[in-house]
Write an enzyme that holds these catalytic residues in place. Structure first.
Site, PDB file in Angstrom:
ATOM      1  N   GLU A  62       0.861  -1.172   0.115  1.00 37.36           N
ATOM      2  CA  GLU A  62      -0.106   0.046  -0.095  1.00 37.36           C
ATOM      3  C   GLU A  62       1.115   1.052  -0.093  1.00 37.36           C
ATOM      4  OE1 GLU A  62      -1.749   2.920   1.457  1.00 37.36           O
ATOM      5  OE2 GLU A  62      -2.228   1.817   3.248  1.00 37.36           O
TER       6      GLU A  62
ATOM      7  N   CYS B 282      -1.722   8.804   3.423  1.00 35.46           N
ATOM      8  CA  CYS B 282      -1.711   8.040   1.847  1.00 35.46           C
ATOM      9  C   CYS B 282      -2.904   8.373   1.220  1.00 35.46           C
ATOM     10  CB  CYS B 282      -1.481   6.493   2.295  1.00 35.46           C
ATOM     11  SG  CYS B 282      -2.676   5.785   3.462  1.00 35.46           S
TER      12      CYS B 282
HETATM   13  P1  NDP Z   1       9.576   4.148   3.609  1.00 36.63           P
HETATM   14  O1  NDP Z   1       9.186   3.429   2.504  1.00 36.63           O
HETATM   15  O2  NDP Z   1      11.062   4.517   3.532  1.00 36.63           O
HETATM   16  O3  NDP Z   1       9.452   3.574   4.768  1.00 36.63           O
HETATM   17  C1  NDP Z   1       8.104   2.572   5.159  1.00 36.63           C
HETATM   18  C2  NDP Z   1       8.527   1.684   6.150  1.00 36.63           C
HETATM   19  O4  NDP Z   1       9.258   0.617   5.473  1.00 36.63           O
HETATM   20  C3  NDP Z   1       9.207   2.035   7.365  1.00 36.63           C
HETATM   21  O5  NDP Z   1       8.926   0.937   8.386  1.00 36.63           O
HETATM   22  C4  NDP Z   1      10.663   1.651   7.024  1.00 36.63           C
HETATM   23  O6  NDP Z   1      11.416   1.700   8.057  1.00 36.63           O
HETATM   24  C5  NDP Z   1      10.631   0.580   6.206  1.00 36.63           C
HETATM   25  N1  NDP Z   1      11.814   0.014   5.417  1.00 36.63           N
HETATM   26  C6  NDP Z   1      12.503   1.076   4.481  1.00 36.63           C
HETATM   27  N2  NDP Z   1      13.519   0.516   3.932  1.00 36.63           N
HETATM   28  C7  NDP Z   1      13.279  -0.801   4.084  1.00 36.63           C
HETATM   29  C8  NDP Z   1      14.095  -1.865   3.822  1.00 36.63           C
HETATM   30  N3  NDP Z   1      15.001  -2.167   2.992  1.00 36.63           N
HETATM   31  N4  NDP Z   1      13.504  -3.159   4.293  1.00 36.63           N
HETATM   32  C9  NDP Z   1      12.676  -3.465   5.202  1.00 36.63           C
HETATM   33  N5  NDP Z   1      11.775  -2.058   5.588  1.00 36.63           N
HETATM   34  C10 NDP Z   1      12.329  -0.980   5.197  1.00 36.63           C
HETATM   35  O7  NDP Z   1       8.814   5.419   3.717  1.00 36.63           O
HETATM   36  P2  NDP Z   1       8.970   6.512   4.739  1.00 36.63           P
HETATM   37  O8  NDP Z   1       8.280   6.065   6.114  1.00 36.63           O
HETATM   38  O9  NDP Z   1      10.226   7.101   4.892  1.00 36.63           O
HETATM   39  O10 NDP Z   1       8.096   7.700   4.176  1.00 36.63           O
HETATM   40  C11 NDP Z   1       8.632   8.161   3.146  1.00 36.63           C
HETATM   41  C12 NDP Z   1       7.535   8.640   2.054  1.00 36.63           C
HETATM   42  O11 NDP Z   1       6.703   7.393   1.729  1.00 36.63           O
HETATM   43  C13 NDP Z   1       6.779   9.574   2.579  1.00 36.63           C
HETATM   44  O12 NDP Z   1       7.338  10.867   2.234  1.00 36.63           O
HETATM   45  C14 NDP Z   1       5.633   9.450   1.699  1.00 36.63           C
HETATM   46  O13 NDP Z   1       5.670   9.918   0.341  1.00 36.63           O
HETATM   47  C15 NDP Z   1       5.412   7.948   1.248  1.00 36.63           C
HETATM   48  N6  NDP Z   1       4.555   7.536   2.449  1.00 36.63           N
HETATM   49  C16 NDP Z   1       3.399   6.638   2.141  1.00 36.63           C
HETATM   50  C17 NDP Z   1       2.619   6.335   3.118  1.00 36.63           C
HETATM   51  C18 NDP Z   1       1.341   5.405   2.486  1.00 36.63           C
HETATM   52  O14 NDP Z   1       0.488   5.132   3.501  1.00 36.63           O
HETATM   53  N7  NDP Z   1       0.982   5.009   1.288  1.00 36.63           N
HETATM   54  C19 NDP Z   1       2.813   6.475   4.215  1.00 36.63           C
HETATM   55  C20 NDP Z   1       4.001   7.172   4.641  1.00 36.63           C
HETATM   56  C21 NDP Z   1       4.846   7.444   3.557  1.00 36.63           C
HETATM   57  P3  NDP Z   1      12.539   2.609   8.819  1.00 36.63           P
HETATM   58  O15 NDP Z   1      11.297   3.910   9.220  1.00 36.63           O
HETATM   59  O16 NDP Z   1      13.085   2.031  10.008  1.00 36.63           O
HETATM   60  O17 NDP Z   1      13.195   2.987   7.580  1.00 36.63           O
END
Ligand code: NDP
Length: 718
Positions: free
Chosen positions: A293, A332
């Site tokens: 998602e 989101c």
């Molecule tokens: P990320 O995609 O970077 O992170 C989302 C989750 O994935 C976090 O728990 C993160 O952990 C984890 N993660 C990141 N990289 C890895 C990996 N290689 N292996 C396993 N887990 C991983 O999103 P962010 O939270 O940093 O947000 C960035 C952007 O994403 C926002 O600016 C927005 O544009 C979008 N976003 C979209 C959402 C939605 O609901 N669709 C919600 C929030 C954000 P960790 O935090 O430890 O890096």
């Protein structure tokens, strides 16, 4: 119990409570509240133990930049986590059945609701206002309540879902096929975004738990202090079987390499991370279901039939404003693209500017503050970069220069961002506005000339979680929605009639699907029982009716039945066996029956009363009312004296298969088809649900009516 004592924090200057686990204990014994002056060392919960004594990364309050928590430095043994989930969690969860797990979810929802203030207090540090916190915290326990209801209503007793009906695969009906859904024997890894630290976990946990799968939750690090507090409460409740919930603070290390085909990975976050994880070699190799998602460029369309004097015009403006400012636009589902008729562009922009100018931004603890901060400084930088990108070639019609001054002490160190409205004059010629998501209080106005152009602009988002169409005209909705649906996971049609009860563009609902195609990740969450099915394995089963009945736990027509002198309606819930059956005496239908039934019901349809018209009908004769057949069958099979059957609350799958004419002789077979054991409820006599298969046949043995009746049956001693 955990004992807290003061120890210096390696990573920061504040004191960090060093936490010592008392032998054999995994529960909470420390304050959950984050004091402004004290950092909380976060711990992972792995294999039944809290892990973490040394701090690693500082996590700062989004309001004033003070350090509020730190992640732990100790490495997690992911092999032990997966092993614990499979070896301890799976059997513990499957000791309960769907109904019992649904009851646990209800109790958990109540437990968390009673302790919600603990979470609210922490939530503020994520930048959330009380209202934002409500969406996250009470939205989370509301989702647990909703899934408890889904489990009670839509899932059986036991741990096998029968997805019928069975189909005959041969001529005689001796060989049939059907589908069952069973819990996967692995672990669900839930990776979540930073914006909903509570709801994000609970909306994934609820269907997983109901399905009977343990989960390992990995919240986004930035706001993991709130999720950690939630998990502590959940474990403290004592309602979760051992191994059913583990928590990772920090990275996932080699976790994904340790999964196999019985496991599931779900992800909420950025499209980039979704793409990376989806293509993880082990996920691909082992065929591990991966549900994503991801961020999407959701839109709202103001339809051409709505003018500035219509109520719907203001509804549109309010919806866009709300989506820009709730959670500081970090949803989101937020409206990133507001698509409006060119002739009303100025009017929409003016009204939005007025509303945005009145929005008080600042520390959510202060009276009157309506919009809080972004979750972190990193997000603040990220949103600023995205806005700069969007502003290239587009005009900022409201932004930082319009009197932005967050209120509160220390807010200069916080992660506040000015609500920003842009205008893209030629949306069909711009790629950026359909591609770049500024995950904050940011939206772009886009003018269009006709409805089809508006739909083409919407489709440029390449797949969104949700879209809103504001219109007064059902014809506009009928034209636009089926087209737009190909690019959207959910569509809200908003008008003055729906507005008073509308749950809004941005709210995913437990009973409606959440997740969209294409850029939105192509995944599906929620949607009532559909989400539970994502964690169950669907398997086709073939065999004789008796075998299928044994496997599914449901009577299948053609299977062996148990007949005895005791009427099945005289048996208590526990004594009733699937397949207990009664073949009734017969009854010949007369003209007097039809006349009497017509008189009682007032149904004088020509097929029953007009000899000539009935002769010209496809049946060629007068026939009995279908509802007479139904009533007569009840008269045949009912055991009238008081007994364990407490109520008949409906019937399902009714079909009048063949006509019953004057002189035909009918007979009914009543067979216990399905039993659902209901956990005891306060103030209610112990009881269960029994669904009965009813087949009404004629003198030739042909089925004339077929259905299932639903009854409540008392348990012994009730
Ligand atoms: P990320 O995609 O970077 O992170 C989302 C989750 O994935 C976090 O728990 C993160 O952990 C984890 N993660 C990141 N990289 C890895 C990996 N290689 N292996 C396993 N887990 C991983 O999103 P962010 O939270 O940093 O947000 C960035 C952007 O994403 C926002 O600016 C927005 O544009 C979008 N976003 C979209 C959402 C939605 O609901 N669709 C919600 C929030 C954000 P960790 O935090 O430890 O890096």
């Amino acid at each position: 119990m955990l004992v807290a004592g003061a120890a210096p924090c390696v990573a920061c200057t504040q004191s960090v409570p060093a936490l010592k686990a008392a032998p054999g204990s995994t529960t909470i014994g420390r304050a959950l509240t984050l004091k402004r002056t004290m950092t909380t060392l976060l711990q992972s919960h792995i294999a039944g133990q809290w892990l973490g004594r040394q701090s690693a990364t500082e996590l700062k309050s989004a309001i004033d930049g003070r350090v509020v928590a730190a992640t732990h430095a100790e490495a997690i043994d992911f092999g032990a986590a997966v092993d614990h989930a499979r070896r301890v969690g799976v059997p513990a969860l499957l000791k309960l059945d769907f109904q019992q797990r649904a009851a646990r979810l209800r109790a958990l929802a109540s437990f968390l609701t009673e302790r919600k203030e603990t979470l609210y207090e922490i939530s503020r540090h994520t930048g959330a206002t009380r209202n934002d916190g409500w969406i996250d915290i009470e939205g989370g326990s509301g989702t647990l309540f909703a899934y408890s209801g889904v489990g009670a209503a839509d899932l059986p007793s036991g741990n096998v879902v029968h997805e019928g009906p069975p189909v005959a695969l041969g001529k005689s009906g001796a060989f049939m096929g059907t589908h069952i859904l069973v819990p996967r024997r692995g672990v669900a890894v839930h990776i979540n975004a930073f914006n909903f630290p509570v709801w994000g976990l609970l909306e994934k946990f609820a269907p997983t738990f109901l399905a009977g799968m343990p989960c390992i939750a990995k919240p986004a690090t930035a706001t993991s202090y709130l999720t950690e507090a939630l998990v502590r409460l959940m474990l403290e409740s004592g309602l979760l079987p051992e191994g059913s919930l583990q928590l990772i603070i920090g990275g996932t290390g080699d976790l994904l390499d340790r999964l196999d085909g019985q496991d599931v990975v779900t992800f909420t976050g950025s499209a980039d991370t979704a793409a990376k994880l989806r293509a993880h070699p082990n996920v691909l190799r082992q065929g591990i279901p991966f549900n994503a998602e991801a961020d999407s460029l959701n839109c709202a369309i103001l339809a051409p039939d709505v003018g500035p004097d219509d109520e719907e015009f203001d509804l549109f403006v309010k919806e866009v404003h709300r989506e820009m400012t709730v959670k500081a636009g970090q949803k989101c589902t937020a409206i990133r693209r507001a698509i409006v008729p060119r002739k009303h562009l100025e009017a929409v922009a003016t009204k939005l500017r007025e509303r945005l100018a009145k929005t008080v931004v600042g520390d959510p603890a202060l009276e009157g503050v309506r919009m809080g901060a972004l979750a972190s400084k990193a997000q603040q930088r990220d949103v600023a970069e995205r806005v700069a990108e969007l502003a290239r070639g587009n005009r900022v019609v409201f932004g930082e220069g319009d009197g932005f001054a967050p209120k509160g002490e220390g807010v200069a160190e916080g992660a506040f961002f000015a609500p920003t409205l842009l205008l893209c004059e030629k949306p069909l010629q711009s790629g950026t506005v359909h591609d770049v998501e500024a995950f904050g209080p940011v939206s772009t106005l886009m003018p269009y000339d006709d409805l089809d152009e508006a739909l083409a602009i919407a489709a440029r988002g390449k797949g969104s979680l949700v879209g809103t169409l504001v219109t007064r005209d059902p014809k506009v909705a009928a034209h636009a929605v089926p087209y737009a649906a190909a690019w959207h996971g959910r569509l809200l049609v908003l008008d003055r009639e729906a507005a008073p009860e509308s749950t809004g563009h941005g709210s995913p609902l437990p009973l409606l699907k959440h997740g969209g195609p294409g850029r939105a990740g192509g995944g599906e969450e929620l949607g009532g029982v559909r989400a539970v099915h994502h964690y169950l394995q669907r398997t086709a089963v073939q065999g004789s009716p008796s075998m299928l009945a044994a496997v599914t736990g449901e009577y299948v027509r053609g299977a062996k039945v148990n007949e005895s002198d005791l009427h099945p309606f005289r048996k208590h819930f526990e004594d009733l066996q699937i397949g207990d059956s009664l073949l009734t005496h017969r009854r010949t239908v007369s003209e007097a029956d039809i006349v009497a039934f017509g008189g009682i019901s007032g149904d004088y349809f020509y097929m029953h009363f007009d000899e000539i018209a009935a002769k010209e009908s496809p049946f060629g004769k007068r026939i009995a009312h279908g509802y007479f057949v139904l009533s007569a069958a009840a008269g045949l099979f009912v055991s009238p004296a008081p007994g364990p059957v407490l109520a008949n609350y409906g019937l399902e799958t009714l079909r009048f298969v063949k006509p019953v004419g004057i002189g035909d002789t009918i007979q009914a077979r009543l067979t216990a088809k399905r039993k659902i054991d209901k956990p005891a409820r306060k103030g209610q006599a112990p009881q269960g649900v029994v669904a009965w298969d009813v087949a009404v046949t004629n003198q030739a043995g042909e089925v004339v009516a077929s259905y299932e009746i639903l009854t409540l049956v008392a348990k012994r001693g009730a």
